[in-house]
Write an enzyme that holds these catalytic residues in place. Sequence first.
Site, PDB file in Angstrom:
ATOM      1  N   SER A   1       4.826   6.800   2.382  1.00 54.87           N
ATOM      2  CA  SER A   1       5.337   5.486   2.792  1.00 54.87           C
ATOM      3  C   SER A   1       4.723   4.391   1.924  1.00 54.87           C
ATOM      4  CB  SER A   1       4.954   5.178   4.250  1.00 54.87           C
ATOM      5  OG  SER A   1       5.390   6.188   5.121  1.00 54.87           O
TER       6      SER A   1
ATOM      7  N   HIS B   1       0.885   5.234   1.164  1.00 50.70           N
ATOM      8  CA  HIS B   1       0.137   6.075   2.106  1.00 50.70           C
ATOM      9  C   HIS B   1       0.802   7.450   2.180  1.00 50.70           C
ATOM     10  CE1 HIS B   1      -2.460   6.997   5.491  1.00 50.70           C
ATOM     11  NE2 HIS B   1      -1.388   7.522   6.080  1.00 50.70           N
TER      12      HIS B   1
ATOM     13  N   ASP C   1      -3.054   0.883   7.917  1.00 52.44           N
ATOM     14  CA  ASP C   1      -1.800   1.604   7.648  1.00 52.44           C
ATOM     15  C   ASP C   1      -0.661   1.151   8.562  1.00 52.44           C
ATOM     16  OD1 ASP C   1      -3.092   3.042   5.646  1.00 52.44           O
ATOM     17  OD2 ASP C   1      -3.775   4.565   7.050  1.00 52.44           O
TER      18      ASP C   1
ATOM     19  N   ASN D   1       0.850  -1.199   0.000  1.00 55.14           N
ATOM     20  CA  ASN D   1       0.000   0.000   0.000  1.00 55.14           C
ATOM     21  C   ASN D   1       0.878   1.239   0.000  1.00 55.14           C
ATOM     22  OD1 ASN D   1      -2.403   1.591   0.306  1.00 55.14           O
ATOM     23  ND2 ASN D   1      -1.926   1.824   2.484  1.00 55.14           N
TER      24      ASN D   1
HETATM   25  C1  GAR Z   1      -2.582   8.755  -3.041  1.00 54.76           C
HETATM   26  O1  GAR Z   1      -2.062   9.991  -2.596  1.00 54.76           O
HETATM   27  C2  GAR Z   1      -2.382   7.705  -1.972  1.00 54.76           C
HETATM   28  O2  GAR Z   1      -1.234   7.906  -1.194  1.00 54.76           O
HETATM   29  C3  GAR Z   1      -3.626   7.868  -1.146  1.00 54.76           C
HETATM   30  O3  GAR Z   1      -4.631   8.112  -2.084  1.00 54.76           O
HETATM   31  C4  GAR Z   1      -4.094   8.832  -3.179  1.00 54.76           C
HETATM   32  C5  GAR Z   1      -4.582   8.185  -4.466  1.00 54.76           C
HETATM   33  O4  GAR Z   1      -4.214   8.948  -5.582  1.00 54.76           O
HETATM   34  N1  GAR Z   1      -3.886   6.686  -0.382  1.00 54.76           N
HETATM   35  C6  GAR Z   1      -4.377   6.691   0.846  1.00 54.76           C
HETATM   36  O5  GAR Z   1      -4.683   7.714   1.433  1.00 54.76           O
HETATM   37  C7  GAR Z   1      -4.540   5.332   1.479  1.00 54.76           C
HETATM   38  N2  GAR Z   1      -4.620   5.414   2.891  1.00 54.76           N
HETATM   39  P1  GAR Z   1      -4.410   8.359  -7.045  1.00 54.76           P
HETATM   40  O6  GAR Z   1      -5.812   7.773  -7.122  1.00 54.76           O
HETATM   41  O7  GAR Z   1      -4.270   9.568  -7.945  1.00 54.76           O
HETATM   42  O8  GAR Z   1      -3.345   7.332  -7.265  1.00 54.76           O
END
Ligand code: GAR
Length: 215
Positions: free
Chosen positions: A139, A112, A148, A110
């Site tokens: 991360s 994060h 997480d 994942n």
């Molecule tokens: C990313 O910034 C990722 O780190 C976050 O969602 C976004 C997705 O962007 N993930 C989380 O918050 C998970 N806990 P994307 O759809 O443009 O790849």
Amino acid sequence: MNKPLALVVLISGNGSNLQSIIDAIEAGQLNAEIRAVVSNNPDAYGLQRARKQGIACYIQDHRDFSDRDQFDQQLQAYLQTVNPDYIVLAGFMRILGAELVSAFRNRIVNIHPSLLPAYKGLDTHQRALENQETHHGVSIHLVTAELDDGPILLQGRYPIEQDDQVADLQRKGHALEHRMYPRLLSWLSENKLIITESQVLHEQVELEKPLEFID
Ligand code: GAR
């Protein structure tokens, strides 16, 4: 050359991380094959990115399920039919239950938007600003049944400037994410990073703390 790393990418929204993985494969920087893209959100823009690339899409709308276990069971059954080397969570905003996670133990990663273990959960940028942090980051970790949590593999840091707003941190974070995820996956595909039942090896050395992302 090793055989391509087989991936399934799980998304809920924009899918810019998915795009960075697609682009790295196209550019020959990552020896991988995306066998399918899964979304719990039928309107996720990332599905259009996948379709454009001819990648199979599997939509499992969480609103069609009365409970989490049923959602997980069906998703697990699907993932087992595809049987990827790694399941890549890229903005997948659902928590996966213990049974599914254990069925793919050490094979789910994942990304994060924080320097874990700081700022688990949602609104990481807002909370980092409220706490007047000087640095923030991204991360990539192995997924366990805890939110997480799980061993952190790779972290990238960036400074928070005086006038930064949430949108600035989002922009800086995304820019890092788009370089970090393809890099980490390429290490896995080249066996530079090896994840076993009991340890994580990077270039044959046991990982004792997260790797620091250096461009
Ligand atoms: C990313 O910034 C990722 O780190 C976050 O969602 C976004 C997705 O962007 N993930 C989380 O918050 C998970 N806990 P994307 O759809 O443009 O790849």
